[in-house]
Scaffold this motif. Sequence first.
Motif, PDB file in Angstrom:
ATOM      1  N   LYS A 198       0.826  -1.337   0.107  1.00 44.13           N
ATOM      2  CA  LYS A 198       0.006   0.053   0.044  1.00 44.13           C
ATOM      3  C   LYS A 198       0.872   1.187  -0.134  1.00 44.13           C
ATOM      4  O   LYS A 198       0.525   2.277  -0.811  1.00 44.13           O
ATOM      5  N   ASN A 199       1.762   1.328   0.793  1.00 45.59           N
ATOM      6  CA  ASN A 199       2.847   2.454   0.934  1.00 45.59           C
ATOM      7  C   ASN A 199       3.603   2.553  -0.238  1.00 45.59           C
ATOM      8  O   ASN A 199       3.830   3.723  -0.867  1.00 45.59           O
ATOM      9  N   TYR A 200       3.928   1.366  -0.796  1.00 42.02           N
ATOM     10  CA  TYR A 200       4.712   1.735  -2.258  1.00 42.02           C
ATOM     11  C   TYR A 200       3.861   2.164  -3.204  1.00 42.02           C
ATOM     12  O   TYR A 200       4.176   3.089  -4.127  1.00 42.02           O
ATOM     13  N   ARG A 202       1.387   4.093  -3.213  1.00 40.96           N
ATOM     14  CA  ARG A 202       1.011   5.472  -2.874  1.00 40.96           C
ATOM     15  C   ARG A 202       2.303   6.431  -3.283  1.00 40.96           C
ATOM     16  O   ARG A 202       2.070   7.264  -3.482  1.00 40.96           O
TER      17      ARG A 202
END
Length: 222
Positions: A198-200, A202
């Motif tokens: 998810k962070n990647y 984003r």
Amino acid sequence: MAHDTSSDSENEIIGARAKLFGHEKPIHEVLGGGKVADMLLWRDRYVSGALLGGMTVIWFLFEIVEYNFVALLCHISITTMLVLFIWSTVADIFKWKGPQIPNIVLQESFFHDLASILHKRFNQLLPMLLHISCGIDLPIFLLNIVSLYILSVIGSYFSFVNLLYIGFLCMQTLPIVYERYEEEINNWVSDIIIVIRKNYRRFNKNYLNKIPRGPVKAKKTQ
């Protein structure tokens, strides 16, 4: 009505639950399914306990007492010879049965199983390292880089003997812990991977995709 691609990608990430050793493989089969697997999973508590105790004694002698390897080997040989000599002498006096070498000191199949497992895992590790190093799955690539760096920092504070002993303790504890708490560990690993992905995505959406790139030149066809 517009199709929400970001929602689909989020659902795709959440739906991809990780399982460390494949959906159908139990940990006993992953470890080879033989005597080595039985030992690591404490199926034979006496053998596993004796091996753990022996490795602990060796670690204590080398790391705490700071024995030299050659001196330790000579002292063990001297002690063994003295014990056998006393045993043999007492046996002759009292007409007892003298010391004999067991028919099977260590079963040959144990070393075959261990070598087979190491060979199989090494062959599986090389393609996995190549796949990760090519950056096909960038979050996993970055996670491995960070993990290896953290391991190198931790390793700089320990001697080689300590690292070997810690690695042996992990071999004798992590498999049985995973076998008992397989579902909980898989869910925990899945949650970590989901957060990383998810962070990647984003970061990729907010920053990487905004980096200007030159026009792609079409290849000339002859």
